[in-house]
Design a protein around this motif. Sequence first.
Motif, PDB file in Angstrom:
ATOM      1  N   ASP A  39       0.831  -1.207   0.000  1.00 15.38           N
ATOM      2  CA  ASP A  39       0.000   0.000   0.000  1.00 15.38           C
ATOM      3  C   ASP A  39       0.867   1.259   0.000  1.00 15.38           C
ATOM      4  OD1 ASP A  39      -2.259  -1.581   0.013  1.00 15.38           O
ATOM      5  OD2 ASP A  39      -2.710  -1.252   2.142  1.00 15.38           O
ATOM      6  N   MET A  63       4.442   5.715  -5.307  1.00 12.00           N
ATOM      7  CA  MET A  63       4.659   5.805  -6.749  1.00 12.00           C
ATOM      8  C   MET A  63       3.671   6.779  -7.389  1.00 12.00           C
ATOM      9  SD  MET A  63       5.527   1.848  -7.693  1.00 12.00           S
ATOM     10  CE  MET A  63       5.662   2.189  -9.438  1.00 12.00           C
ATOM     11  N   LYS A  64       2.407   6.682  -7.007  1.00  7.16           N
ATOM     12  CA  LYS A  64       1.399   7.588  -7.563  1.00  7.16           C
ATOM     13  C   LYS A  64       1.744   9.031  -7.224  1.00  7.16           C
ATOM     14  CE  LYS A  64      -3.492   8.567  -7.769  1.00  7.16           C
ATOM     15  NZ  LYS A  64      -4.831   8.216  -7.359  1.00  7.16           N
ATOM     16  N   TRP A  65       2.050   9.294  -5.955  1.00  8.77           N
ATOM     17  CA  TRP A  65       2.420  10.644  -5.525  1.00  8.77           C
ATOM     18  C   TRP A  65       3.637  11.143  -6.309  1.00  8.77           C
ATOM     19  CZ3 TRP A  65       7.126  11.953  -3.489  1.00  8.77           C
ATOM     20  CH2 TRP A  65       7.247  13.293  -3.109  1.00  8.77           C
ATOM     21  N   SER A  66       4.661  10.296  -6.466  1.00  5.09           N
ATOM     22  CA  SER A  66       5.880  10.688  -7.171  1.00  5.09           C
ATOM     23  C   SER A  66       5.583  11.082  -8.617  1.00  5.09           C
ATOM     24  CB  SER A  66       6.893   9.547  -7.153  1.00  5.09           C
ATOM     25  OG  SER A  66       7.942   9.800  -8.056  1.00  5.09           O
ATOM     26  N   PHE A  67       4.828  10.262  -9.320  1.00  2.00           N
ATOM     27  CA  PHE A  67       4.511  10.562 -10.719  1.00  2.00           C
ATOM     28  C   PHE A  67       3.692  11.846 -10.834  1.00  2.00           C
ATOM     29  CE2 PHE A  67       4.773   5.738 -11.461  1.00  2.00           C
ATOM     30  CZ  PHE A  67       6.122   5.800 -11.773  1.00  2.00           C
ATOM     31  N   GLU A  68       2.738  12.041  -9.928  1.00  2.00           N
ATOM     32  CA  GLU A  68       1.912  13.243  -9.962  1.00  2.00           C
ATOM     33  C   GLU A  68       2.710  14.497  -9.590  1.00  2.00           C
ATOM     34  OE1 GLU A  68      -2.386  11.186  -8.870  1.00  2.00           O
ATOM     35  OE2 GLU A  68      -1.281  12.219  -7.286  1.00  2.00           O
ATOM     36  N   THR A  69       3.679  14.349  -8.697  1.00  2.00           N
ATOM     37  CA  THR A  69       4.433  15.497  -8.189  1.00  2.00           C
ATOM     38  C   THR A  69       5.648  15.827  -9.042  1.00  2.00           C
ATOM     39  OG1 THR A  69       3.728  14.940  -5.955  1.00  2.00           O
ATOM     40  CG2 THR A  69       5.595  16.445  -6.156  1.00  2.00           C
ATOM     41  N   SER A  75       2.533   1.682  -3.461  1.00  2.00           N
ATOM     42  CA  SER A  75       1.558   2.142  -4.450  1.00  2.00           C
ATOM     43  C   SER A  75       1.268   3.634  -4.290  1.00  2.00           C
ATOM     44  CB  SER A  75       0.263   1.335  -4.312  1.00  2.00           C
ATOM     45  OG  SER A  75      -0.713   1.806  -5.193  1.00  2.00           O
ATOM     46  N   ALA A  76       1.019   4.061  -3.065  1.00  2.00           N
ATOM     47  CA  ALA A  76       0.742   5.482  -2.810  1.00  2.00           C
ATOM     48  C   ALA A  76       1.958   6.338  -3.131  1.00  2.00           C
ATOM     49  CB  ALA A  76       0.321   5.675  -1.353  1.00  2.00           C
TER      50      ALA A  76
END
Length: 84
Positions: A52, A58-64, A55-56
């Motif tokens: 978890d 990686m998503k945060w990194s790509f968005e930021t 996953s969170a």
Amino acid sequence: MYLSMQLSYYPLKDDFKPPVREVVKRLEASGLEVYPNRMSTQVFGEFDAVMDALSALMKWSFETYGKAAFTVNFLEGDRRPVSG
């Protein structure tokens, strides 16, 4: 089930140090056991909690920060360093 993870993070930008520091900081804040070093970060915890958090993160990194490469190794079980 306990999971041991080795994570290397490579933001695809010239100024890579701030994103790397923030990734480690976020892992440490996740409540998992985290051991950063110069080449990778070892993370230890229950399987679902580790997955978890990853996953969170990686998503945060790509968005930021945009494009980045994550290299991850998983090993079932407790592979924390033994002190002593």
